[in-house]
Design an enzyme around this catalytic site. Structure first.
Site, PDB file in Angstrom:
ATOM      1  N   LYS A  97     -70.467 -30.407  31.354  1.00 50.03           N
ATOM      2  CA  LYS A  97     -69.332 -29.545  30.978  1.00 50.03           C
ATOM      3  C   LYS A  97     -69.593 -28.870  29.637  1.00 50.03           C
ATOM      4  CE  LYS A  97     -68.008 -30.924  34.692  1.00 50.03           C
ATOM      5  NZ  LYS A  97     -68.340 -30.086  35.842  1.00 50.03           N
ATOM      6  N   GLU A 110     -61.226 -30.024  22.142  1.00 52.10           N
ATOM      7  CA  GLU A 110     -60.577 -28.737  22.421  1.00 52.10           C
ATOM      8  C   GLU A 110     -59.134 -28.751  21.959  1.00 52.10           C
ATOM      9  OE1 GLU A 110     -60.712 -28.096  26.620  1.00 52.10           O
ATOM     10  OE2 GLU A 110     -62.801 -27.434  26.584  1.00 52.10           O
ATOM     11  N   HIS A 147     -54.880 -35.561  38.969  1.00 49.01           N
ATOM     12  CA  HIS A 147     -56.057 -34.722  39.225  1.00 49.01           C
ATOM     13  C   HIS A 147     -56.376 -34.570  40.708  1.00 49.01           C
ATOM     14  CE1 HIS A 147     -56.434 -34.647  34.963  1.00 49.01           C
ATOM     15  NE2 HIS A 147     -56.538 -35.951  34.905  1.00 49.01           N
ATOM     16  N   ARG A 204     -69.723 -25.270  44.983  1.00 45.19           N
ATOM     17  CA  ARG A 204     -69.630 -25.621  46.405  1.00 45.19           C
ATOM     18  C   ARG A 204     -68.472 -24.835  47.018  1.00 45.19           C
ATOM     19  NH1 ARG A 204     -66.613 -29.597  43.564  1.00 45.19           N
ATOM     20  NH2 ARG A 204     -64.423 -29.347  44.133  1.00 45.19           N
TER      21      ARG A 204
HETATM   22  C1  MV4 Z   1     -57.302 -29.454  29.640  1.00 43.23           C
HETATM   23  C2  MV4 Z   1     -55.890 -29.559  29.621  1.00 43.23           C
HETATM   24  C3  MV4 Z   1     -55.245 -29.118  28.497  1.00 43.23           C
HETATM   25  N1  MV4 Z   1     -55.932 -28.617  27.434  1.00 43.23           N
HETATM   26  N2  MV4 Z   1     -57.944 -28.942  28.574  1.00 43.23           N
HETATM   27  C4  MV4 Z   1     -58.012 -31.878  33.650  1.00 43.23           C
HETATM   28  C5  MV4 Z   1     -59.226 -32.025  34.476  1.00 43.23           C
HETATM   29  C6  MV4 Z   1     -60.243 -31.075  33.953  1.00 43.23           C
HETATM   30  N3  MV4 Z   1     -60.724 -30.230  34.993  1.00 43.23           N
HETATM   31  C7  MV4 Z   1     -59.543 -30.293  32.895  1.00 43.23           C
HETATM   32  N4  MV4 Z   1     -58.232 -30.828  32.749  1.00 43.23           N
HETATM   33  C8  MV4 Z   1     -57.403 -30.399  31.753  1.00 43.23           C
HETATM   34  N5  MV4 Z   1     -58.014 -29.850  30.676  1.00 43.23           N
HETATM   35  C9  MV4 Z   1     -57.260 -28.545  27.508  1.00 43.23           C
HETATM   36  N6  MV4 Z   1     -57.920 -28.057  26.445  1.00 43.23           N
HETATM   37  C10 MV4 Z   1     -55.245 -30.081  30.720  1.00 43.23           C
HETATM   38  C11 MV4 Z   1     -56.004 -30.520  31.804  1.00 43.23           C
HETATM   39  C12 MV4 Z   1     -55.267 -31.026  32.901  1.00 43.23           C
HETATM   40  C13 MV4 Z   1     -55.254 -30.371  34.144  1.00 43.23           C
HETATM   41  C14 MV4 Z   1     -55.995 -29.218  34.355  1.00 43.23           C
HETATM   42  C15 MV4 Z   1     -55.971 -28.593  35.583  1.00 43.23           C
HETATM   43  C16 MV4 Z   1     -55.183 -29.104  36.598  1.00 43.23           C
HETATM   44  C17 MV4 Z   1     -54.451 -30.245  36.406  1.00 43.23           C
HETATM   45  C18 MV4 Z   1     -54.480 -30.895  35.184  1.00 43.23           C
HETATM   46  C19 MV4 Z   1     -53.727 -32.052  34.982  1.00 43.23           C
HETATM   47  C20 MV4 Z   1     -53.768 -32.682  33.784  1.00 43.23           C
HETATM   48  C21 MV4 Z   1     -54.534 -32.178  32.735  1.00 43.23           C
END
Ligand code: MV4
Length: 659
Positions: free
Chosen positions: A116, A200, A235, A291
């Site tokens: 990542k 972040e 998630h 994918r």
């Molecule tokens: C974040 C965020 C808030 N701020 N990054 C969760 C899994 C990963 N793919 C990235 N995720 C997140 N990153 C920052 N800087 C909140 C999440 C997140 C989230 C993102 C997408 C869909 C659902 C989520 C559920 C909880 C937290």
């Protein structure tokens, strides 16, 4: 074009890929584990090869076995589907080394997006917007703390190697940074064997919007618009839709261009998804999935394209089938994932047999992608998804109505499902309004709460009709089937005036019923203070007070599953002479049968109690359940006090052992 393809996957995605391959005239080769010998995908393929035991690591995750199966079958290409080996660069390489076309991106592109932190560094150089943050190599704690100050609190610490939410920690102020860092590093080390992190700015309740991209070998890339997957639980995506509600054409074009830039920057080929988190008008790159995604059908529904066909053509070296200006959005599509999971047990997978499975009828508005049929089992070995239900209509409100209607016609019995949850989402005013973000289910906990209501009269009536009808054919105790409730002679007591009493158990509550059978096979039923006239069963139909309704009933040993208005009610016929069940416990313990609050404690240590005596009252979802003594005995310990919140399976009372 290659002439044959091996599908290195199982379930609905294997079925879906095989369908397109056949339509394109390709010979199809399926693979299957020992658990999948009779699976739907196996029967659909031209040839199917066993690849090992049920655990995925010995079959669907075995690079050697799958490449060998392809060689023996004479397949020229391999489609990995999603999950399993789909984002494994070593697998993509092994396919190439064996002279097979890997239907997916080049190994280097998979690797570029695997880390990542490295992916973010790449995207920064390509001019793709990132959340303000630090994703450098230097991991000195003091430097990371300074970076956090520069970014501004609250910050999110994430595992560099991570994804999917593992190893994430929110830190709200500088005082908590050192501890949050240590926790995130620890989790990163145990989950990924790599304790590097990135820091972040933390966005509170972002939306998850992802862009479908396609790139060909000739350096061209297009996007097929976006999907909004904001409604998630831990998630796990629950609802996916396209287009994203409220996204303007301008923003869509900007995000689409950014996603294509991302794909070009890493020499991408094939189908990919660029995930963004969105807050207000701002959008930030999160990760790229190399994918085909589970939720690709919503994109297919709004664009009229077959993405698996695109994958095959691009993998064969063709140019992209359409230019950007030839693609457009038509209407609105939504997908929900129908899972075998138990709402009363925190949505844990519900293992069992799909004794009854009737999806809504498919047509221009409804698509059902599934890998199982009635009689198949949901096992511990694989994902417990039953199907993806996809609906389409000309605009979003109409699509929401289609979704509600299709869910109401989805009949599943034999395992618990998330259908109730999906219906509550679909019926929610905020969902209809398009007010969706990643906090949706936290804001509306009632949507997640289990369907803990009382079974409707129709359910009790239909179960009783099935029981009486069966009993009419075989006298109690006469059946040879050891599992037959009719073998439970004690459940049946024909009283002096000809009525019959029986007890049906549902979710911790016993329902006492009294039936008054008539010679013509109809009967009157008293249940829950109601009395109704119940007609004879006619297939899945039953008349109650003269109103004919569809109430399918299927029996699984002593449990009758009744479906009323799309809701499945498992009703267990209680044998009054059998020792009372203390679910999940022996006779020496009383355990909570579901999460709830203790609203009455009616015993104390040392008390002598009789079997069936009410000891505790548990309230869950406004329904009170009396928890009774499993046997005569003396209470040894009471582990619950008034007002306690207890979890399913919690030990509440223990009894002195019988001497
Ligand atoms: C974040 C965020 C808030 N701020 N990054 C969760 C899994 C990963 N793919 C990235 N995720 C997140 N990153 C920052 N800087 C909140 C999440 C997140 C989230 C993102 C997408 C869909 C659902 C989520 C559920 C909880 C937290």
């Amino acid at each position: 074009m290659f002439r044959s393809v091996l599908v290195a996957n199982r379930g609905e995605i294997a079925v879906r890929i095989i369908r397109t391959a056949r339509r394109m005239g390709l010979r199809t080769v399926a693979v299957f584990s020992d658990a999948d010998r009779d699976a739907l995908h196996v029967g659909l393929a031209d040839e199917a090869r066993p690849i090992g035991p049920a655990p995925a690591r010995d079959s669907y995750l075995s690079i050697d076995r799958i490449v060998e199966a392809a060689r023996f079958a004479g397949a020229e290409a391999i489609h990995p589907g999603y999950g399993f080996l789909s984002e494994n660069a070593d697998f993509a390489e092994a396919c190439r080394a064996a002279g097979l076309v890997f239907v997916g991106p080049p190994p280097a592109a998979i690797r570029a997006m695997g880390s990542k932190a490295a992916a973010k560094a790449l995207m920064e150089r390509a001019g793709v917007p990132l959340v303000p943050g630090y994703h450098g190599e230097d991991q000195h704690p003091d430097l990371l703390a300074r970076e956090a100050e520069r970014i501004g609190y609250p910050v999110l610490i994430k595992a560099s190697a991570g994804g999917g939410g593992k190893g994430m920690r929110v830190v709200t102020d500088p005082g908590g940074f050192a501890e949050g860092l240590a926790l995130a590093q620890g989790e990163a080390r145990t989950s990924f064997g790599d304790d590097r992190v990135l820091v972040e700015r933390y966005l509170e309740r972002p939306r998850h919007i992802e862009v479908q991209v396609f790139a060909d070998r000739h350096g061209d890339a297009v996007h097929l618009f976006e999907r909004d997957c904001s409604i998630q639980r831990r998630h796990q995506k629950v609802v996916e839709e396209a287009p994203a509600p409220g996204l303007t054409a301008e923003r869509r074009a900007v995000m689409g261009r950014a996603a294509c830039d991302a794909a070009r920057a890493i020499g991408y080929e094939g189908a990919g998804t660029v995930e963004f988190i969105v807050e207000g008008d701002a959008f930030f790159f999160m990760e790229m999935n190399t994918r085909l995604q589970v939720e690709h059908p919503v994109t297919e529904m709004i664009t009229g394209q077959d993405l698996v066909e695109w994958q095959f053509r691009v993998a064969d070296g063709e140019a992209l089938p359409l230019r950007q200006d030839e693609l457009s959005i038509h209407g609105h599509a939504m997908e929900v994932r129908v899972y075998a999971e138990d709402p009363a047990r925190h949505y844990r997978p519900s293992i069992g047999t799909l004794h009854h499975l009737r999806p809504p009828a498919e047509g221009p508005h409804v698509r059902v992608d599934t890998g199982v049929r009635q009689g198949d089992a949901i096992t511990v070995h694989y994902d417990p998804m039953i199907a993806k239900l996809i609906v389409w209509d000309r605009d979003r409100p109409a699509a929401v109505r289609r979704l509600e209607a299709a869910l109401a016609r989805y009949e599943v019995a034999g395992v618990e499902t998330n259908l109730g949850l999906l219906r509550r989402v679909a019926a929610h005013p905020d969902f209809l309004a398009g007010d969706v973000d990643t906090g949706f289910l936290d804001r509306h906990p009632e949507v997640l709460a289990s369907d803990l209501t009382l079974p409707p009269f129709a359910a009790l009536a239909a179960a009783t009709a099935a029981i009486l009808a069966d009993w009419g054919h075989a006298a109690p105790g006469a059946g040879a089937d050891a599992h037959s409730p009719w073998g439970l002679a004690s459940a049946w007591r024909l009283n002096g005036d000809g009525h019959q009493d029986l007890t049906l158990h549902h979710a911790g509550i016993d329902h006492a019923l009294r039936a008054f059978p008539r010679p013509d096979g109809t009967f009157a039923l008293e249940a829950g203070g109601r009395r109704g006239a119940v007609g004879r069963r006619d297939g899945d139909a039953l008349a109650i007070d003269g109103v004919r309704c569809r109430v399918p009933v299927v029996r699984d040993r002593d449990t009758f599953w009744v479906i009323v208005d799309g809701a499945a009610w498992p009703l267990r016929l209680v044998d009054p002479l059998a020792p009372p069940r203390s679910e999940g416990a022996g006779g020496d313990r009383l355990v909570a049968t579901m999460p709830g609050r203790i609203v009455a404690v009616q015993t104390e240590p040392g008390a002598a109690v009789k079997r069936g005596e009410v000891l505790l009252v548990l309230e869950a979802m406004k329904v009170q359940m009396r928890l009774t003594a499993p046997r005569d005995g003396v209470v040894a310990a009471v582990r619950a006090v008034l007002g306690d919140l207890v979890d399913d399976g919690d030990d509440l009372i223990s009894f002195e052992p019988l001497s």
